[in-house]
Write a protein that holds these residues in place. Structure first.
Motif, short mmCIF file in Angstrom:
data_model
loop_
_atom_site.label_atom_id
_atom_site.label_comp_id
_atom_site.label_asym_id
_atom_site.label_seq_id
_atom_site.Cartn_x
_atom_site.Cartn_y
_atom_site.Cartn_z
N SER A 1 6.71 17.86 -5.56
CA SER A 1 7.88 17.32 -4.85
C SER A 1 8.32 18.25 -3.73
CB SER A 1 9.02 16.90 -5.77
OG SER A 1 9.47 17.86 -6.53
N MET B 1 6.54 17.07 -0.65
CA MET B 1 6.67 15.65 -0.36
C MET B 1 6.74 15.37 1.14
SD MET B 1 6.31 13.47 -2.56
CE MET B 1 6.54 13.25 -4.29
N SER C 1 4.46 12.53 3.10
CA SER C 1 4.96 11.25 3.61
C SER C 1 4.93 11.20 5.15
CB SER C 1 6.37 10.98 3.08
OG SER C 1 7.15 12.12 3.24
N THR C 2 4.25 12.20 5.74
CA THR C 2 4.15 12.20 7.20
C THR C 2 3.23 11.05 7.65
OG1 THR C 2 4.13 14.57 7.01
CG2 THR C 2 3.62 13.70 9.19
N ALA D 1 9.05 9.46 -6.82
CA ALA D 1 9.18 9.59 -5.36
C ALA D 1 10.05 8.47 -4.80
CB ALA D 1 7.80 9.54 -4.72
N ASP E 1 10.23 8.01 -1.37
CA ASP E 1 9.71 7.66 -0.06
C ASP E 1 8.47 6.76 -0.19
OD1 ASP E 1 9.58 8.90 2.97
OD2 ASP E 1 7.62 8.37 2.13
N TRP E 2 8.49 5.65 0.51
CA TRP E 2 7.43 4.67 0.36
C TRP E 2 6.06 5.22 0.75
CZ3 TRP E 2 3.99 2.19 3.63
CH2 TRP E 2 3.30 1.12 3.05
N ALA E 3 6.01 5.98 1.88
CA ALA E 3 4.73 6.52 2.35
C ALA E 3 4.17 7.51 1.34
CB ALA E 3 4.92 7.18 3.71
N ALA E 4 5.04 8.33 0.75
CA ALA E 4 4.57 9.29 -0.25
C ALA E 4 4.01 8.55 -1.46
CB ALA E 4 5.72 10.21 -0.67
N ARG F 1 2.65 5.64 -1.52
CA ARG F 1 1.35 5.06 -1.16
C ARG F 1 0.27 6.15 -1.18
NH1 ARG F 1 1.16 3.66 4.76
NH2 ARG F 1 0.81 5.88 4.68
N ASN F 2 0.59 7.33 -0.66
CA ASN F 2 -0.42 8.40 -0.60
C ASN F 2 -0.75 8.97 -1.97
OD1 ASN F 2 -0.76 8.10 2.11
ND2 ASN F 2 0.85 9.59 2.65
#
Ligand code: CTP
Length: 429
Positions: free
Chosen positions: A309, A312, A316-317, A344, A346-349, A351-352
């Protein structure tokens, strides 16, 4: 049909046949010596509630270890005798049966393990946590065919109440605070009013309990079907602050457990601890882990989760490459990656992390070191570098097939001046 015959009938239908056979053998052996044998505790509660029960407890007003040794184990059951505790366990296919001598207990000081001496069934029941767990069904001797229920367990079950037997119960054994919340949430019961205020009063008594014993009760919460219910409820009644000041309400925990179960079921214990402690910083989490005398596997997953975390931001970049995700996460336990995914925001995090768990961690180039050496690479650190470049290219989808990998390797060997083996040089010149 009396209530006990009805219960015994239910036991015949509900308990595993191998367990019933052992109970019958134990009852025959106890009857032959005129001693009283009882089904006690959770099994009686679960029979009354119509719930399955695979942990069966028998109590004998006599020497339980000799009785267990007399009846021995069956073909598919194992007998374990704990001489020091005067108890024996028989494990069979999917069930466990404990046989103990009826005993009374006294606590020298709060939280200490109790001093034990032989006693009658009523004394044995009196040392127990809640009225619903303090009942017995007599199988032989003077109690045969009777329900022993001195504290109104049946009526509390009917009224769906959890009630302690006396007002020092949580002082004697503060693990009962966690047990109360676990049963309350498992069964959909409520805490009886004075039990609820005693529980509040005695939360500081958790200080008297060793880390191992608290962790053992936490493990049992985590093994419940929906652990988040007891975790959240314990937060509501401020139980966690009695464990460590940094732990408090857990309003977010249900979401975290639900998301983690979507990735792994059943949830491994270290992952449960990682979710439980995911809102703390490293220092706070380390203090809780020390308080719980947590074993290294739990500590590793919890601290890995907190380390993930902390990274993170990069995860999420926008435009972060798969190879970068892989390099960020490969050193961490996969359970910690699941815990991070489940917590998490953050959506992008998310997904990754998901991409890493479902795909990236399994990606390997088809060509191995040996193949590269055959193609002319020199063994040594340069070869490792070449393999990592190939791995990164595969992760990033720059090469997809074995032929594509070979092409890249040839390019790197020629274009970047990576030394070839002498033999290979000779053959090319
Ligand atoms: N017990 C107790 N106080 C404790 C632990 C156990 O009084 N701190 C008693 C209860 O009577 C309980 C019995 O010991 O029923 C067996 O303990 P355990 O196996 O922990 O409980 P179960 O009733 O079998 O509960 P579960 O259904 O969660 O296995």
């Amino acid at each position: 049909m009396t209530a006990t015959t009805r219960l015994l009938d239910l036991a015949r239908k509900r308990l595993p046949p191998d367990a019933l056979e052992l109970i019958d053998r134990a009852a025959a052996a106890a009857a032959s010596t005129g001693t009283s044998l009882y089904l006690v505790g959770g099994v009686v509660r679960d029979l009354l509630l119509g719930r399955p029960c695979l942990d069966i407890d028998l109590v004998l007003e006599g020497d339980a270890v000799s009785l267990a040794q007399d009846i021995g184990a069956g073909d598919s059951t194992r007998l374990l005798v704990h001489q020091a505790f005067g108890t024996a366990t028989m494990r069979g296919e999917g069930f466990s049966l404990d046989l103990a001598s009826a005993r009374s207990e006294t606590y020298a000081r709060p939280g200490a393990l109790p001093a034990v001496k032989p006693g009658a069934i009523e004394e044995d029941l009196f040392r127990r946590d809640f009225t619903m767990n303090a009942m017995a069904i007599g199988l032989t001797g003077k109690g045969r065919g009777k329900i022993v229920d001195p504290w109104g367990g049946q009526s509390d079950i009917e009224n769906r109440l959890i009630r302690v037997l006396h007002d020092r119960s949580f002082v004697d054994d503060a693990t009962r605070i966690l047990r109360a919340v676990r049963y309350e949430q498992r069964l959909g019961f409520g805490l009886e009013a004075s039990t609820a205020s005693l529980l509040q009063r005695d939360i500081p008594m958790l200080n008297t309990i060793t880390g191992d014993r608290i962790r053992h009760e936490l493990d049992r919460i985590f093994r419940e079907e929906l652990p988040e219910r007891a975790l959240r409820r314990a937060g509501e009644v401020r139980v966690w602050s009695g464990l460590h000041p940094s732990l408090d309400r857990m309003d977010w925990i249900a979401d975290a457990f639900r998301r983690a179960r979507e990735a792994i079921t059943p949830l491994p214990l270290p992952l449960c601890y990682a979710l439980f402690l995911s809102h703390l910083d490293k220092e706070q989490a380390s203090a809780v882990l020390t308080r719980l005398s947590a074993p290294s596997e739990i500590t590793r997953v919890v601290l890995d989760t907190l380390a993930i975390s902390a990274s993170m931001g990069p995860l999420s970049t926008a435009g972060v490459k798969p190879s970068q995700i892989y390099l960020m996460l490969r050193g961490f336990s996969p359970q910690a990656v699941v815990a991070s995914l489940a917590t998490a925001g953050d959506w992008a995090a998310v997904r990754n992390l998901h991409l890493y768990l479902s795909k990236l961690r399994y990606v390997r180039p088809s060509l191995r070191g040996d193949d590269l050496v055959r193609m002319g690479a020199k063994p040594g650190p340069g070869l490792g570098e070449l393999l990592s470049k190939l791995h990164r290219a595969k992760l990033d989808g720059e090469v997809r097939t074995k032929a594509g990998e070979a092409k890249l390797v040839r390019l790197m060997l020629s274009g970047r001046g990576i030394k070839r083996r002498r033999k290979a040089k000779r053959t090319t010149t």
